[in-house]
Structures are given as C-alpha cells and as structure tokens.
Design a protein around this motif. Sequence first.
Motif, PDB file in Angstrom:
ATOM      1  N   ASP A  16       0.816  -1.216   0.000  1.00 52.27           N
ATOM      2  CA  ASP A  16       0.000   0.000   0.000  1.00 52.27           C
ATOM      3  C   ASP A  16       0.846   1.260   0.000  1.00 52.27           C
ATOM      4  O   ASP A  16       0.408   2.311  -0.483  1.00 52.27           O
ATOM      5  N   TRP A  17       2.030   1.195   0.573  1.00 44.06           N
ATOM      6  CA  TRP A  17       2.916   2.354   0.738  1.00 44.06           C
ATOM      7  C   TRP A  17       4.313   2.004   0.234  1.00 44.06           C
ATOM      8  O   TRP A  17       5.255   1.879   1.016  1.00 44.06           O
ATOM      9  N   PRO A  18       4.511   1.873  -1.081  1.00 41.37           N
ATOM     10  CA  PRO A  18       5.797   1.400  -1.611  1.00 41.37           C
ATOM     11  C   PRO A  18       6.971   2.351  -1.391  1.00 41.37           C
ATOM     12  O   PRO A  18       8.121   1.919  -1.467  1.00 41.37           O
ATOM     13  N   ALA A  19       6.718   3.611  -1.088  1.00 40.98           N
ATOM     14  CA  ALA A  19       7.816   4.560  -0.845  1.00 40.98           C
ATOM     15  C   ALA A  19       8.351   4.456   0.579  1.00 40.98           C
ATOM     16  O   ALA A  19       9.300   5.144   0.930  1.00 40.98           O
ATOM     17  N   TRP A  20       7.742   3.579   1.387  1.00 44.19           N
ATOM     18  CA  TRP A  20       8.090   3.475   2.795  1.00 44.19           C
ATOM     19  C   TRP A  20       8.649   2.099   3.129  1.00 44.19           C
ATOM     20  O   TRP A  20       8.150   1.074   2.672  1.00 44.19           O
ATOM     21  N   GLN A  21       9.674   2.084   3.965  1.00 43.47           N
ATOM     22  CA  GLN A  21      10.212   0.844   4.540  1.00 43.47           C
ATOM     23  C   GLN A  21       9.454   0.605   5.841  1.00 43.47           C
ATOM     24  O   GLN A  21       9.346   1.509   6.674  1.00 43.47           O
ATOM     25  N   ILE A  22       8.935  -0.595   6.030  1.00 42.62           N
ATOM     26  CA  ILE A  22       8.119  -0.937   7.197  1.00 42.62           C
ATOM     27  C   ILE A  22       8.827  -2.032   7.990  1.00 42.62           C
ATOM     28  O   ILE A  22       9.327  -2.994   7.410  1.00 42.62           O
ATOM     29  N   TRP A  23       8.838  -1.897   9.307  1.00 37.76           N
ATOM     30  CA  TRP A  23       9.389  -2.945  10.165  1.00 37.76           C
ATOM     31  C   TRP A  23       8.737  -2.880  11.539  1.00 37.76           C
ATOM     32  O   TRP A  23       8.036  -1.934  11.861  1.00 37.76           O
ATOM     33  N   SER A  50       0.050  -0.375  16.210  1.00 35.81           N
ATOM     34  CA  SER A  50      -0.539  -1.468  15.443  1.00 35.81           C
ATOM     35  C   SER A  50      -0.364  -1.162  13.960  1.00 35.81           C
ATOM     36  O   SER A  50      -0.090  -0.013  13.590  1.00 35.81           O
ATOM     37  N   PRO A  51      -0.570  -2.154  13.097  1.00 33.97           N
ATOM     38  CA  PRO A  51      -0.465  -1.870  11.663  1.00 33.97           C
ATOM     39  C   PRO A  51      -1.528  -0.863  11.212  1.00 33.97           C
ATOM     40  O   PRO A  51      -1.273  -0.025  10.360  1.00 33.97           O
ATOM     41  N   GLU A  52      -2.705  -0.921  11.821  1.00 38.38           N
ATOM     42  CA  GLU A  52      -3.779   0.011  11.466  1.00 38.38           C
ATOM     43  C   GLU A  52      -3.412   1.448  11.848  1.00 38.38           C
ATOM     44  O   GLU A  52      -3.655   2.378  11.082  1.00 38.38           O
ATOM     45  N   GLU A  53      -2.830   1.603  13.024  1.00 40.80           N
ATOM     46  CA  GLU A  53      -2.416   2.931  13.471  1.00 40.80           C
ATOM     47  C   GLU A  53      -1.298   3.471  12.574  1.00 40.80           C
ATOM     48  O   GLU A  53      -1.313   4.649  12.185  1.00 40.80           O
ATOM     49  N   LEU A  54      -0.351   2.629  12.215  1.00 38.88           N
ATOM     50  CA  LEU A  54       0.732   3.055  11.332  1.00 38.88           C
ATOM     51  C   LEU A  54       0.168   3.453   9.969  1.00 38.88           C
ATOM     52  O   LEU A  54       0.580   4.468   9.400  1.00 38.88           O
ATOM     53  N   ALA A  55      -0.775   2.693   9.441  1.00 38.10           N
ATOM     54  CA  ALA A  55      -1.397   3.035   8.158  1.00 38.10           C
ATOM     55  C   ALA A  55      -2.092   4.394   8.241  1.00 38.10           C
ATOM     56  O   ALA A  55      -2.055   5.177   7.283  1.00 38.10           O
ATOM     57  N   GLU A  56      -2.716   4.683   9.368  1.00 36.74           N
ATOM     58  CA  GLU A  56      -3.348   5.983   9.565  1.00 36.74           C
ATOM     59  C   GLU A  56      -2.304   7.101   9.493  1.00 36.74           C
ATOM     60  O   GLU A  56      -2.509   8.120   8.826  1.00 36.74           O
ATOM     61  N   TYR A  57      -1.175   6.926  10.160  1.00 35.91           N
ATOM     62  CA  TYR A  57      -0.103   7.917  10.133  1.00 35.91           C
ATOM     63  C   TYR A  57       0.470   8.077   8.730  1.00 35.91           C
ATOM     64  O   TYR A  57       0.796   9.188   8.299  1.00 35.91           O
ATOM     65  N   LEU A  58       0.600   6.965   8.008  1.00 29.63           N
ATOM     66  CA  LEU A  58       1.099   7.026   6.633  1.00 29.63           C
ATOM     67  C   LEU A  58       0.130   7.815   5.766  1.00 29.63           C
ATOM     68  O   LEU A  58       0.541   8.614   4.911  1.00 29.63           O
ATOM     69  N   GLY A  59      -1.160   7.608   5.967  1.00 26.11           N
ATOM     70  CA  GLY A  59      -2.171   8.359   5.221  1.00 26.11           C
ATOM     71  C   GLY A  59      -2.098   9.843   5.516  1.00 26.11           C
ATOM     72  O   GLY A  59      -2.256  10.676   4.615  1.00 26.11           O
ATOM     73  N   GLU A  60      -1.860  10.189   6.773  1.00 26.53           N
ATOM     74  CA  GLU A  60      -1.721  11.601   7.147  1.00 26.53           C
ATOM     75  C   GLU A  60      -0.506  12.227   6.449  1.00 26.53           C
ATOM     76  O   GLU A  60      -0.573  13.359   5.986  1.00 26.53           O
TER      77      GLU A  60
END
Length: 64
Positions: A16-23, A50-60
């Motif tokens: 969903d966020w290919p410009a970001w490295q996730i760990w 959580s992954p959901e919270e991180l996705a929210e921050y990525l969206g912001e």
Amino acid sequence: MAANATDQAITRLEADWPAWQIWVVNRYIGGPVWCARRWDGTGRTLNGGSPEELAEYLGEQAAR
C-alpha cells in the motif's frame, strides 16, 4: 514456510505504501512498535502501536 501474521501485515503495508520501509520492533515490555521511514531518507520515522495505526499515520503523511 508459512508467513506469520506480522510478516503478512508488513507485506500489505509495503504494498500500500511502496515509498516506505516498514518494520516492527518487538519490545519485551510494552509490546511491538510498528515503524516506517521513507526509502529516500527524507522526513521522519513514524511509529504506531498497530499496523492500522501506522497506516493511519502514513495516510496523514500522504495528505501533506
């Protein structure tokens, strides 16, 4: 070998966020911290509980 739930969540977030490295940092006390930083090294590192919270921050960040 089957992927675990954490690996699956990381794979989904990276798709969903290919410009970001996730760990994930697994802490003994306090549970895991989900982390992301841009592959190009710009911006700040994001952390979520959580992954959901991180996705929210990525969206912001994408909305900026």
